[in-house]
Scaffold this active site. Structure first.
Site, PDB file in Angstrom:
ATOM      1  N   GLU A   1      27.434  27.396   7.364  1.00  0.00           N
ATOM      2  CA  GLU A   1      27.963  28.157   6.216  1.00  0.00           C
ATOM      3  C   GLU A   1      28.230  27.237   5.026  1.00  0.00           C
ATOM      4  O   GLU A   1      29.144  27.454   4.237  1.00  0.00           O
ATOM      5  CB  GLU A   1      29.281  28.820   6.646  1.00  0.00           C
ATOM      6  CG  GLU A   1      29.377  30.313   6.519  1.00  0.00           C
ATOM      7  CD  GLU A   1      28.097  31.041   6.329  1.00  0.00           C
ATOM      8  OE1 GLU A   1      27.482  31.409   7.348  1.00  0.00           O
ATOM      9  OE2 GLU A   1      27.692  31.252   5.178  1.00  0.00           O
TER      10      GLU A   1
HETATM   11  C1  LIG Z   1      24.838  26.267  15.545  1.00  0.00           C
HETATM   12  C2  LIG Z   1      24.320  26.526  14.157  1.00  0.00           C
HETATM   13  C3  LIG Z   1      24.266  27.826  13.688  1.00  0.00           C
HETATM   14  C4  LIG Z   1      23.747  28.095  12.421  1.00  0.00           C
HETATM   15  N1  LIG Z   1      23.612  29.396  11.998  1.00  0.00           N
HETATM   16  C5  LIG Z   1      22.904  29.658  10.866  1.00  0.00           C
HETATM   17  C6  LIG Z   1      22.541  30.998  10.507  1.00  0.00           C
HETATM   18  O1  LIG Z   1      22.925  31.957  11.183  1.00  0.00           O
HETATM   19  N2  LIG Z   1      21.763  31.190   9.401  1.00  0.00           N
HETATM   20  C7  LIG Z   1      21.327  30.165   8.632  1.00  0.00           C
HETATM   21  O2  LIG Z   1      20.615  30.413   7.666  1.00  0.00           O
HETATM   22  N3  LIG Z   1      21.654  28.883   8.936  1.00  0.00           N
HETATM   23  C8  LIG Z   1      22.418  28.604  10.023  1.00  0.00           C
HETATM   24  N4  LIG Z   1      22.731  27.313  10.360  1.00  0.00           N
HETATM   25  C9  LIG Z   1      22.289  26.231   9.473  1.00  0.00           C
HETATM   26  C10 LIG Z   1      23.446  25.576   8.730  1.00  0.00           C
HETATM   27  O3  LIG Z   1      23.948  26.422   7.746  1.00  0.00           O
HETATM   28  C11 LIG Z   1      22.912  24.232   8.206  1.00  0.00           C
HETATM   29  O4  LIG Z   1      22.776  23.373   9.321  1.00  0.00           O
HETATM   30  C12 LIG Z   1      23.831  23.616   7.167  1.00  0.00           C
HETATM   31  O5  LIG Z   1      23.827  24.375   5.985  1.00  0.00           O
HETATM   32  C13 LIG Z   1      23.422  22.175   6.822  1.00  0.00           C
HETATM   33  O6  LIG Z   1      22.058  22.063   6.574  1.00  0.00           O
HETATM   34  P1  LIG Z   1      21.215  20.942   7.333  1.00  0.00           P
HETATM   35  O7  LIG Z   1      21.487  21.073   8.780  1.00  0.00           O
HETATM   36  O8  LIG Z   1      19.810  21.022   6.890  1.00  0.00           O
HETATM   37  O9  LIG Z   1      21.855  19.570   6.879  1.00  0.00           O
HETATM   38  P2  LIG Z   1      21.471  18.765   5.543  1.00  0.00           P
HETATM   39  O10 LIG Z   1      21.408  19.693   4.383  1.00  0.00           O
HETATM   40  O11 LIG Z   1      20.291  17.918   5.821  1.00  0.00           O
HETATM   41  O12 LIG Z   1      22.760  17.859   5.371  1.00  0.00           O
HETATM   42  C14 LIG Z   1      22.958  16.628   6.076  1.00  0.00           C
HETATM   43  C15 LIG Z   1      24.167  15.919   5.469  1.00  0.00           C
HETATM   44  O13 LIG Z   1      23.910  15.645   4.078  1.00  0.00           O
HETATM   45  C16 LIG Z   1      24.905  16.237   3.260  1.00  0.00           C
HETATM   46  N5  LIG Z   1      24.273  16.729   2.030  1.00  0.00           N
HETATM   47  C17 LIG Z   1      23.147  17.464   1.908  1.00  0.00           C
HETATM   48  N6  LIG Z   1      22.892  17.717   0.622  1.00  0.00           N
HETATM   49  C18 LIG Z   1      23.889  17.151  -0.091  1.00  0.00           C
HETATM   50  C19 LIG Z   1      24.210  17.066  -1.482  1.00  0.00           C
HETATM   51  N7  LIG Z   1      23.451  17.643  -2.419  1.00  0.00           N
HETATM   52  N8  LIG Z   1      25.295  16.366  -1.845  1.00  0.00           N
HETATM   53  C20 LIG Z   1      26.090  15.787  -0.930  1.00  0.00           C
HETATM   54  N9  LIG Z   1      25.858  15.837   0.398  1.00  0.00           N
HETATM   55  C21 LIG Z   1      24.773  16.515   0.806  1.00  0.00           C
HETATM   56  C22 LIG Z   1      25.520  17.347   4.106  1.00  0.00           C
HETATM   57  O14 LIG Z   1      26.849  17.667   3.724  1.00  0.00           O
HETATM   58  C23 LIG Z   1      25.438  16.758   5.496  1.00  0.00           C
HETATM   59  O15 LIG Z   1      26.547  15.936   5.732  1.00  0.00           O
HETATM   60  C24 LIG Z   1      23.311  27.030  11.597  1.00  0.00           C
HETATM   61  C25 LIG Z   1      23.411  25.710  12.063  1.00  0.00           C
HETATM   62  C26 LIG Z   1      23.902  25.465  13.320  1.00  0.00           C
HETATM   63  C27 LIG Z   1      23.948  24.042  13.806  1.00  0.00           C
END
Ligand SMILES: Cc1cc2nc3c(=O)[nH]c(=O)nc-3n(C[C@H](O)[C@H](O)[C@H](O)COP(=O)(O)OP(=O)(O)OC[C@H]3O[C@@H](n4cnc5c(N)ncnc54)[C@H](O)[C@@H]3O)c2cc1C
Length: 566
Positions: free
Chosen positions: A427
């Site tokens: 989220e």
């Molecule tokens: C169990 C689970 C359930 C989920 N359920 C859903 C769902 O129902 N629907 C859905 O659409 N998604 C879902 N997600 C996805 C979730 O919302 C994403 O994992 C989350 O938004 C982070 O994206 P990412 O994993 O690609 O991490 P990344 O975006 O790659 O982030 C990695 C790190 O970099 C940081 N970061 C990234 N960009 C920036 C920036 N611009 N500035 C500063 N820091 C940054 C982040 O804070 C984090 O610490 C789920 C994930 C999990 C693990």
């Protein structure tokens, strides 16, 4: 000790701290008098204690699995879900027009917290549906509303939210899913979505996916994204289910926790979808769902914190180790007592902030006043990030209270810690929440924050006579936060972002003190003692945090990436 819903604490906060009377004083919520609130909390408590709490371990030990393309959920989850749906809890805050209870968000938030304590992996399912209902209420056509809302509100169907793709996580604008008009008012949706919570199940008749995708003329980035409703089974205008849509669950993730919730990789192969909101207006429509879900996820953290606290307290009362003049259990030792009170005080602070946010949402909804809208917007990232940080810290401390038994799975202490971990990630990660706070939520020059700080300081001034030792530190902390905010809004984004997380945490520390001070003013001796513990031992953290918030970006970038890998 089995889970006992904190009905007394929730009712106290609603009645004496967060201003529920303002909500029930509006025309929209005039029917929600005190006895209705108590009846709702009591009824939900029965469900959570009796039906949902026993499912928590089962979900962990018997995760959902994918068998021949069909998701089989954990034993008992179907019955648990049907009990939630029968009680009307899926659509509790939805409008009565399509069968919702029309409850204010403040009450729905209290109920969601209890359900999260009892079984967070199952609760994630109705949480997603609640967000979808709100998005459709605001952005769907009358025809879509008529077909989908009654089924979603009754819980016969459930909803999911599909943003994430392998290359598009925090950067939603990088998504590649495509939508092409079919020429008959529908669209063909193609692409892959990952991490989709409750992407499928074996207990609802239908699963309705809200999917973000790009139309051929959609510009790159978030401005070119549209939102589509893509049901697993395509309903007719009468709501009867027809043919299967061209979508499937490819796999389920193996996760650190939250095992009862199937997290799916979804494939859409020209699946039929209906546009929700305007073409290219998908992010605005999805934000309705995401804001609802952000508060909801913060509340998941608080619910898990409460469960972990109760679990640790029961263990500490039973475990004897060493002697103390204060009693015979480990709960008598000063350090264990410190941990238990920290867990309780922080959970109550986060709970108060989440309920303040919910009240602001209700007031914005009932009055349309821009001040309430601004307050709800300001409090949403605070409620999400602080609620889930507290969930993580309290669950972590719960393991520590258990000693070695905390590391042994059978006690269940570790499950709270594993389950809640993701709430700080999904989220929008808590880092992204903090950036939202210092950028978008400060676009007003800090006005919404200053208005809130005025209230904190006004309370401190009123309380100064009766509770000087508590009131003065809260006034001072609010002043430091005001000065930091004044500094912050003058800075460029690099400096703001470098201090965003400590700023959010420092802000939440001050708001937590406000919650406790108000509790101390209205409450009995134990509430005053809890407030004193928070204000004297936890609030001082804000000084270091806000100093970090003002440190700027230079220090963060002083070490180059080459230095880091050297
Ligand atoms: C169990 C689970 C359930 C989920 N359920 C859903 C769902 O129902 N629907 C859905 O659409 N998604 C879902 N997600 C996805 C979730 O919302 C994403 O994992 C989350 O938004 C982070 O994206 P990412 O994993 O690609 O991490 P990344 O975006 O790659 O982030 C990695 C790190 O970099 C940081 N970061 C990234 N960009 C920036 C920036 N611009 N500035 C500063 N820091 C940054 C982040 O804070 C984090 O610490 C789920 C994930 C999990 C693990």
């Amino acid at each position: 000790m089995p889970y006992r819903a904190p009905v007394r604490d929730l009712a106290f906060l609603l009645d004496h701290v967060v201003g529920m009377d303002r909500v029930t004083g509006t025309d929209l919520y005039a029917e929600i008098a005190g006895d209705v609130t108590q009846a709702i909390l009591t009824e939900a408590a029965h469900l959570c204690e009796g039906v949902l709490a026993p499912l928590q371990r089962v979900g962990d030990t018997h995760p959902a699995v994918l068998e021949n393309g069909v998701v089989r959920t954990s034993p008992g989850f179907g019955e648990g879900y049907r009990a939630i749906a029968r009680g009307g809890w899926v659509g509790m805050s939805a409008g009565p027009e399509f069968g919702g209870m029309g409850l204010p968000m403040a009450l729905a938030t209290a109920v969601n917290e209890m359900m999260s304590s009892a079984c967070v992996s199952l609760q994630l399912n109705p949480l997603m549906t609640q967000g979808q209902i709100e998005a459709l209420e605001h952005h769907a056509s009358p025809a879509i509303k008529a077909v989908y809302l009654p089924k979603l509100i009754s819980g016969e169907w459930c909803g999911t939210m599909n943003l994430t793709e392998p290359q598009a996580g925090s950067d939603v604008g990088a998504l590649r899913a495509k939508a092409v008009a079919n020429g008959d008012g529908t669209y063909a949706i193609t692409g892959q979505k990952i991490y989709i919570s409750w992407g499928d199940n074996d207990f609802t008749e239908n699963v309705c996916h809200l999917v973000l995708a790009r139309l051929p003329d959609g510009v790159p980035g978030t401005k070119g994204i549209s939102l589509f409703l893509v049901p697993k089974l395509i309903p007719g205008a009468d709501g009867n289910l027809g043919q299967r849509n061209a979508l499937s669950v490819i796999s389920l993730e193996h996760k650190m926790g939250l095992h009862g919730s199937p997290t799916a990789v979804m494939q859409y192969d020209g699946a039929t979808g209906w546009l929700i909101g305007a073409e290219h207006g998908g992010m605005a429509a999805m934000f309705t769902m995401m804001n609802n879900a952000r508060l909801g996820v913060g509340v998941q953290g608080i619910g898990v914190a409460e469960g972990a606290y109760q679990h640790a307290l029961a263990f500490a009362l039973a475990r004897k180790q060493g002697k103390s003049i204060h009693g015979y259990s480990i709960a008598a030792h000063a350090d264990v007592r410190r941990m238990l009170i920290t867990m309780k005080a922080d959970t109550q602070a986060a709970r108060g902030i989440a309920l303040m946010c919910a009240v602001a949402i209700d007031m914005a909804h009932a009055t349309g006043a821009p001040e309430w809208q601004a307050r709800a917007a300001l409090l949403t990232p605070l409620a999400k990030a602080f609620g889930t940080d507290v969930g993580n810290e309290v669950a972590h401390m719960g393991v520590q209270v258990h000693g070695g038994m905390g590391f042994i799975e059978e006690t269940g202490a570790a499950q709270y810690s594993r389950d809640v971990r993701v709430t700080a990630i999904y989220e929008g990660t808590n880092g992204i929440q903090a950036m939202d706070l210092v950028a978008r939520k400060m676009a007003d020059g800090g006005d919404a924050a200053f208005a809130l700080l005025d209230e904190v300081q006004a309370l401190s001034e009123t309380a100064r006579g009766a509770l000087p030792d508590l009131a003065q530190p809260v006034w001072n902390a609010a002043e430091t936060l005001r000065e930091t905010t004044e500094w912050l809004v003058e800075q460029g984004m690099d400096d703001r972002f470098a201090g965003a997380v400590p700023y959010l945490r420092g802000f939440a520390r001050v708001l937590g003190a406000y919650v406790h001070l108000k509790s101390a003013v209205a409450g009995d001796a134990p509430r005053r003692a809890l407030a004193a513990f928070y204000i004297q031992r936890l609030l001082p953290e804000h000084i270091g945090l806000l100093a970090q918030a003002r440190a700027g970006a230079d220090g963060v970038y002083a070490l180059s990436l080459d230095d880091l890998v050297a």
